[in-house]
Design a protein around this motif. Structure first.
Motif, mmCIF file in Angstrom:
data_model
loop_
_atom_site.group_PDB
_atom_site.id
_atom_site.type_symbol
_atom_site.label_atom_id
_atom_site.label_comp_id
_atom_site.label_asym_id
_atom_site.label_seq_id
_atom_site.Cartn_x
_atom_site.Cartn_y
_atom_site.Cartn_z
ATOM 1 N N ASP A 141 -18.555 2.996 -0.809
ATOM 2 C CA ASP A 141 -19.466 3.109 -1.948
ATOM 3 C C ASP A 141 -19.099 4.250 -2.910
ATOM 4 O O ASP A 141 -19.545 4.250 -4.046
ATOM 5 C CB ASP A 141 -20.902 3.304 -1.447
ATOM 6 N N TYR A 171 -11.241 -7.876 -2.654
ATOM 7 C CA TYR A 171 -12.292 -8.873 -2.507
ATOM 8 C C TYR A 171 -13.599 -8.171 -2.140
ATOM 9 O O TYR A 171 -13.598 -7.131 -1.469
ATOM 10 C CB TYR A 171 -11.893 -9.893 -1.454
ATOM 11 N N ALA A 172 -14.701 -8.755 -2.561
ATOM 12 C CA ALA A 172 -16.012 -8.154 -2.298
ATOM 13 C C ALA A 172 -16.246 -7.936 -0.806
ATOM 14 O O ALA A 172 -16.910 -6.975 -0.416
ATOM 15 C CB ALA A 172 -17.110 -9.029 -2.901
ATOM 16 N N SER A 173 -15.673 -8.783 0.017
ATOM 17 C CA SER A 173 -15.858 -8.663 1.469
ATOM 18 C C SER A 173 -15.212 -7.405 2.043
ATOM 19 O O SER A 173 -15.437 -7.065 3.203
ATOM 20 C CB SER A 173 -15.284 -9.897 2.177
ATOM 21 N N GLN A 174 -14.431 -6.700 1.242
ATOM 22 C CA GLN A 174 -13.750 -5.499 1.722
ATOM 23 C C GLN A 174 -14.578 -4.232 1.532
ATOM 24 O O GLN A 174 -14.125 -3.147 1.891
ATOM 25 C CB GLN A 174 -12.397 -5.362 1.016
ATOM 26 N N HIS A 175 -15.787 -4.362 1.001
ATOM 27 C CA HIS A 175 -16.662 -3.198 0.847
ATOM 28 C C HIS A 175 -17.205 -2.783 2.204
ATOM 29 O O HIS A 175 -17.663 -3.619 2.975
ATOM 30 C CB HIS A 175 -17.817 -3.510 -0.108
ATOM 31 N N THR A 193 -13.481 -5.908 -7.739
ATOM 32 C CA THR A 193 -13.498 -6.872 -6.643
ATOM 33 C C THR A 193 -14.215 -8.141 -7.091
ATOM 34 O O THR A 193 -15.010 -8.108 -8.024
ATOM 35 C CB THR A 193 -14.203 -6.308 -5.396
ATOM 36 N N VAL A 194 -13.889 -9.246 -6.426
ATOM 37 C CA VAL A 194 -14.565 -10.526 -6.687
ATOM 38 C C VAL A 194 -14.932 -11.148 -5.360
ATOM 39 O O VAL A 194 -14.379 -10.830 -4.332
ATOM 40 C CB VAL A 194 -13.692 -11.500 -7.513
#
Length: 194
Positions: A141, A171-175, A193-194
Motif C-alpha cells: 500500500d 496485476y491487481a492481484s499482486q497487491h 495495475t489492472v
C-alpha cells in the motif's frame, strides 16, 4: 506471519526473508495462472495507462524490461516509445550485487542472453533513464515493490545520478498489505495495475 501493514512491530529479518520468499513463489504462481490472452489484454491496458501517466516521451529515456514469468508484455509499447521520439532502454545485469546498467533498445537490435536467459541489448553505451518502468512480483500500500530478491532494483535507483520517475507495473492481484520494507527498500513513485 501477521500481515497487518499498520503494526509497529517489525519481525526479525530472517523471518521477513522467509516470508518474502514464500510470498514471491505464491504471487508468481498466481501471475502465471492468468491465461495468456488475459495477460495480453492487461498489457495493452497497462500501456494505455502508462501513456496517460508519463505523457509525451519525446526526448526522454524510458527503461522497461523484457517480460519474464508472466509479467506484463510491454514490448509493443517500447516500440511506440521509440516511434514517438523517445529512447527505450533495457536493464542489464553486469555483476551480482551491483547496480544495473541501462542500454538503449530498438526492436530489431541484436540481443544476447542475460541473467535467467532474459534477452538484453548485446552492445551499446549505458544510458540514464528519465523513467523506470519496473515489473512487480508484489506491491504494498505504500508502493514498496517486492521483486525477485536480488536487490538490483533498489541498488540501481540508489546509484543513479538523477532520480527518475519510477513506475511499477503488474496485476491487481499482486497487491499485498506490506513487504515489511527494510532501510534499503525504495518506494516507487507510481503503480499501474489492472
Amino acid at each position: 506471519m501477521d500481515h497487518d501493514a499498520g503494526r509497529q512491530h517489525m519481525p526479525p529479518w530472517p523471518e521477513i526473508a522467509r516470508w518474502r520468499k514464500a510470498e514471491r513463489e505464491r504471487l508468481i504462481g498466481e501471475r502465471l495462472a492468468i491465461p495468456a490472452d488475459r495477460r495480453a489484454g492487461f498489457s495493452v491496458a497497462i500501456a494505455q495507462r502508462l501513456d496517460a501517466l508519463i505523457g509525451d516521451v519525446a526526448g526522454r529515456t524510458v527503461s522497461l524490461y523484457w517480460p519474464f514469468r508472466g509479467e506484463p508484455d510491454l514490448r509493443p509499447w517500447a516500440a511506440s516509445v521509440t516511434g514517438r521520439g523517445g529512447v527505450a532502454a533495457l536493464p542489464v545485469v553486469i555483476a551480482k550485487a551491483q547496480p544495473l546498467v541501462f542500454r538503449a533498445y530498438r526492436p530489431g537490435d541484436r540481443l544476447e542472453k542475460g541473467v535467467w536467459n532474459i534477452p538484453v541489448p548485446a552492445e551499446g553505451d549505458p544510458v540514464i533513464p528519465d523513467v523506470v518502468v519496473a515489473p512487480l512480483v508484489g506491491v504494498d500500500d505504500r508502493r514498496f515493490r517486492l521483486g525477485y530478491g536480488g536487490g538490483f532494483f533498489d541498488r540501481t535507483l540508489a546509484s543513479l545520478p538523477t532520480k527518475p520517475l519510477v513506475v511499477g507495473v503488474g496485476y491487481a492481484s499482486q497487491h499485498i498489505a506490506t513487504i515489511y520494507p527494510q532501510p534499503h527498500d525504495i518506494p516507487m513513485d507510481e503503480v499501474v495495475t489492472v
